[in-house]
Design a protein around this motif. Structure first.
Motif, PDB file in Angstrom:
ATOM      1  N   LEU A 107       5.130   7.169   5.586  1.00 41.05           N
ATOM      2  CA  LEU A 107       6.170   6.148   5.704  1.00 41.05           C
ATOM      3  C   LEU A 107       7.162   6.167   4.543  1.00 41.05           C
ATOM      4  O   LEU A 107       8.053   5.322   4.484  1.00 41.05           O
ATOM      5  N   GLY A 108       6.990   7.122   3.631  1.00 36.91           N
ATOM      6  CA  GLY A 108       7.918   7.235   2.515  1.00 36.91           C
ATOM      7  C   GLY A 108       7.654   6.272   1.384  1.00 36.91           C
ATOM      8  O   GLY A 108       8.487   6.129   0.492  1.00 36.91           O
ATOM      9  N   MET A 109       6.475   5.629   1.367  1.00 34.97           N
ATOM     10  CA  MET A 109       6.155   4.650   0.332  1.00 34.97           C
ATOM     11  C   MET A 109       5.135   5.182  -0.669  1.00 34.97           C
ATOM     12  O   MET A 109       4.792   4.500  -1.629  1.00 34.97           O
ATOM     13  N   GLY A 110       4.610   6.380  -0.430  1.00 30.36           N
ATOM     14  CA  GLY A 110       3.632   6.969  -1.341  1.00 30.36           C
ATOM     15  C   GLY A 110       4.272   8.042  -2.196  1.00 30.36           C
ATOM     16  O   GLY A 110       5.300   7.816  -2.828  1.00 30.36           O
ATOM     17  N   ARG A 122      -5.111  -3.814   5.914  1.00 29.10           N
ATOM     18  CA  ARG A 122      -4.993  -3.099   4.636  1.00 29.10           C
ATOM     19  C   ARG A 122      -3.657  -2.387   4.501  1.00 29.10           C
ATOM     20  O   ARG A 122      -2.998  -2.471   3.457  1.00 29.10           O
ATOM     21  N   LEU A 123      -3.223  -1.670   5.549  1.00 27.29           N
ATOM     22  CA  LEU A 123      -1.983  -0.905   5.440  1.00 27.29           C
ATOM     23  C   LEU A 123      -0.778  -1.817   5.273  1.00 27.29           C
ATOM     24  O   LEU A 123       0.123  -1.535   4.475  1.00 27.29           O
ATOM     25  N   ALA A 128       3.361  -3.979   1.587  1.00 28.78           N
ATOM     26  CA  ALA A 128       4.020  -5.103   0.910  1.00 28.78           C
ATOM     27  C   ALA A 128       3.960  -4.933  -0.607  1.00 28.78           C
ATOM     28  O   ALA A 128       4.953  -5.169  -1.312  1.00 28.78           O
ATOM     29  N   PHE A 129       2.806  -4.508  -1.121  1.00 25.32           N
ATOM     30  CA  PHE A 129       2.672  -4.316  -2.564  1.00 25.32           C
ATOM     31  C   PHE A 129       3.580  -3.188  -3.046  1.00 25.32           C
ATOM     32  O   PHE A 129       4.238  -3.301  -4.090  1.00 25.32           O
ATOM     33  N   VAL A 130       3.618  -2.071  -2.309  1.00 24.45           N
ATOM     34  CA  VAL A 130       4.464  -0.949  -2.718  1.00 24.45           C
ATOM     35  C   VAL A 130       5.937  -1.349  -2.675  1.00 24.45           C
ATOM     36  O   VAL A 130       6.719  -0.996  -3.562  1.00 24.45           O
TER      37      VAL A 130
END
Length: 300
Positions: A241-244, A147-148, A153-155
């Motif tokens: 991770l800086g993606m949210g 899931r992560l 990948a989507f973000v």
């Protein structure tokens, strides 16, 4: 007398109406849940987090975005109950406002994935044949990736941010619900009452919507409650991770990411948001276990 009459009305073994029977089932479910101490602890903690997050503007002692470099990395004190971070921002206030971001992301994900998973699973289970095979193979594709990793990948394909994180988590979280709804649908699609509905000329869409989907909801509620903790951790991981959520947003995962280098000297800076994530995840697990015992007849 009124309370005793109400309880007797709810627990009546021979209800006089459908409404009385429905309220009686809900009351018995509440009594079963109340008898589980861990479930009640989880419920109290979850409700407390929600109330504290909603009341953040009233309960916060400082503006969560105001920096005070002369008071950076201060220990917990009367002025700053949980200390300050590397920019002098009050951690207590940021935890309260961060609950709005993190829990808001979780609620948004649930509102997206629950109807999608329920619809895909019910349609696949009731239709069977080619429709079932196609929908389940699509589900298998999403289940084949962690899931992560898939969310990252989507973000990355979109752009870092809360909206992208919610969409990415939703796109990776719906397959288990579809599988569960399909399994529940396949156990009831050949039941006598479904056959009676077909004989009356009811279309397939009405049968799925009015008769099959409601039977799948209790199992889905249990699974969603148990999955809340993993959704919280995934949302916090994307922030870490800086993606949210992006700085200076006070999201719990992002707070840990910016403070991880202080874990040995100023331990309270990364530890407190980590404890918030831990407590919220554990509370949802306790609540989910209790709801499973109450709502799943197989556990009785």
């Amino acid at each position: 007398m009124s309370a005793a009459f109400s309880q007797a009305w709810l627990l009546d073994e021979t209800p006089a109406s459908r409404s009385q029977a429905a309220w009686g089932r809900r009351y018995r479910a509440w009594l079963d849940l109340r008898s589980n101490p861990l479930a009640m602890i989880g419920l109290v903690v979850v409700v407390a987090f929600v109330i504290l997050s909603l009341a953040a503007p009233l309960l916060a002692t400082h503006d969560p975005g105001v920096q005070n470099l002369t008071n950076r990395l201060a220990k917990p004190s009367v002025a700053h109950w949980l200390g300050t971070d590397e920019l002098g921002r009050d951690i207590y206030s940021r935890i309260l406002y961060g609950g709005r971001v993190t829990l808001g992301m979780v609620i948004a994900v649930v509102l997206l994935v629950a109807p999608l998973g329920l619809a895909v699973g019910c349609i696949a289970g009731y239709s069977g044949g080619a429709v079932d095979r196609i929908l389940m193979r699509v589900t298998d594709v999403f289940l084949a990736f962690p899931r992560l990793i898939l969310a990252l990948a989507f973000v990355a394909a979109l752009k870092p941010g809360v909206e992208s994180a919610v969409l990415a988590i939703a796109l990776t979280a719906w397959p288990p619900y579809a599988r569960l709804a399909r399994a529940e649908t396949m156990t009831v699609r050949n039941s006598d009452f479904i056959a009676a509905c077909r004989l009356t000329g009811a279309p397939a869409g009405r049968i799925v919507l009015r008769h099959i989907a409601p039977l799948c909801v209790p199992s889905l509620v249990v699974r969603i409650t148990l999955d809340m903790s993993s959704i919280i951790i995934t949302a916090a991981s994307l922030g870490f991770l800086g993606m949210g959520a992006q700085p200076p947003s006070p999201e719990w995962g992002a707070m840990i990411a910016t403070a991880k280098r202080f874990i040995f000297e100023q331990w309270w800076v990364p530890t407190i948001p980590g404890l918030a994530i831990f407590m919220a995840s554990l509370a949802f697990n306790f609540l989910g276990d209790g709801l499973r015992d109450v709502l799943d007849p197989k556990q009785r």
